[in-house]
Write a protein that holds these residues in place. Structure first.
Motif, PDB file in Angstrom:
ATOM      1  N   GLY A 246       0.774  -1.245   0.000  1.00 47.59           N
ATOM      2  CA  GLY A 246       0.000   0.000   0.000  1.00 47.59           C
ATOM      3  C   GLY A 246       0.799   1.285   0.000  1.00 47.59           C
ATOM      4  O   GLY A 246       0.282   2.331  -0.342  1.00 47.59           O
ATOM      5  N   SER A 247       2.057   1.240   0.413  1.00 42.49           N
ATOM      6  CA  SER A 247       2.864   2.470   0.462  1.00 42.49           C
ATOM      7  C   SER A 247       4.338   2.083   0.450  1.00 42.49           C
ATOM      8  O   SER A 247       4.689   0.927   0.726  1.00 42.49           O
ATOM      9  N   VAL A 248       5.181   3.057   0.154  1.00 44.93           N
ATOM     10  CA  VAL A 248       6.625   2.789   0.166  1.00 44.93           C
ATOM     11  C   VAL A 248       7.052   2.388   1.581  1.00 44.93           C
ATOM     12  O   VAL A 248       7.791   1.409   1.771  1.00 44.93           O
ATOM     13  N   ALA A 249       6.565   3.129   2.581  1.00 45.31           N
ATOM     14  CA  ALA A 249       6.939   2.792   3.966  1.00 45.31           C
ATOM     15  C   ALA A 249       6.458   1.380   4.306  1.00 45.31           C
ATOM     16  O   ALA A 249       7.171   0.608   4.965  1.00 45.31           O
ATOM     17  N   GLY A 250       5.249   1.031   3.846  1.00 38.68           N
ATOM     18  CA  GLY A 250       4.719  -0.311   4.099  1.00 38.68           C
ATOM     19  C   GLY A 250       5.590  -1.375   3.441  1.00 38.68           C
ATOM     20  O   GLY A 250       5.832  -2.444   4.018  1.00 38.68           O
TER      21      GLY A 250
END
Ligand code: KIV
Length: 272
Positions: A246-250
């Protein structure tokens, strides 16, 4: 006893402690401030300014065109994004050809914010460079196996250490770089069994990339683990962690979790 915690910045001695504690090290490349911030906040232990920036940032076919000034610049901008992670900068092509050249480049990287430099190979002159830097209190990460700066000699990007003689040489090289003073070692594209043996016989941590799950840590190129199309062929060991995250951090957290719980790399992302 110093114990590495999530709130304490990583240090070079803490790397060996992590190996003794059986704690897997999570390493990832980054090339700029914003991605460095994400990697740092998402639990990456070691950030590498890889000369892979020649491929994924500059669009070259190899890492050979990367210069000392390039690595120095990227080190400076990545360093601004880090609070916890240890910063390692790659010695670009031939910058480590002599001890004096290597020292000049390493000083530039450390003054730009790096805490360790990484260099490829274990030939006699590379061992001399590792010794020379180590004696001058510059922490060194060695890099063995598929060393991309040797692409012209290798004739391509191929798994290394498959034959008995090559495996024995790789093990001897790993012991030699440790004896010369390296405090970390990247093993790239090496059969899992061989990487496991090297990891067991060294006291410094091994960081695998295409070297199986038994290394003391893992590294991936940021663009690869985000599934970005860089125009280069994706090796078998690459996994897209953005899918489903869902996200780069994820994605970075999912990568770190998978390294720490031993689920990455699996057999599908390793070499026999
Ligand atoms: O340049 C780089 O990104 C590297 C890693 C692949 C280990 O050397």
């Amino acid at each position: 006893m110093s114990i590495q915690t999530d709130t304490k910045p990583w240090t070079v001695p803490a790397l060996a402690q992590a190996k003794r504690d059986g704690r897997k090290l999570v390493m990832l490349t980054a090339y700029d401030y914003s991605f460095a911030r994400i990697a740092d906040a998402s639990g990456v232990d070691i950030v590498l300014i890889g000369d892979s920036l020649g491929n994924v940032v500059q669009g070259h076919d190899s890492t050979l065109p990367v210069s000392v000034a390039d690595i120095e610049y990227h080190t400076r901008i990545v360093a601004r994004g880090l609070n916890q992670a240890l910063l390692v900068s790659d010695m670009p092509y031939q910058s480590d050809a002599t001890p004096e050249r290597a020292l000049d480049a390493a000083i530039r990287f450390l003054q730009a914010g790096a805490e360790m430099v990484k260099l490829e190979g274990a030939g006699a002159h590379k061992l001399e460079v590792i010794r020379y830097l180590h004696e001058r209190e510059i922490p060194v990460c060695a890099h063995l196996g598929l060393t991309p700066q040797s692409v012209l000699v290798f004739g391509g990007y191929k798994v290394q250490g498959r034959e008995d003689a090559a495996a024995a040489k790789l093990l001897a090289d790993a012991k030699a770089v440790e004896a010369a003073g390296a405090q970390l070692i990247v093993l790239e594209c090496v059969p899992s069994k061989l990487a496991e043996k090297i990891s067991a016989e060294l006291s410094i941590p091994t960081i695998g990339i295409g070297a199986g799950p038994q290394c003391d840590g893992q590294v991936l190129v940021l663009h690869d683990m985000l599934g970005l199309d860089t125009g280069h062929r994706k090796p078998k060991f690459v996994k897209n962690f953005l899918e489903g995250s869902g996200s780069v951090a994820g994605a970075v957290r999912a990568y770190g979790d998978a390294v720490r719980d031993g689920s990455f790399p699996d057999e599908a992302h390793s070499y026999a």
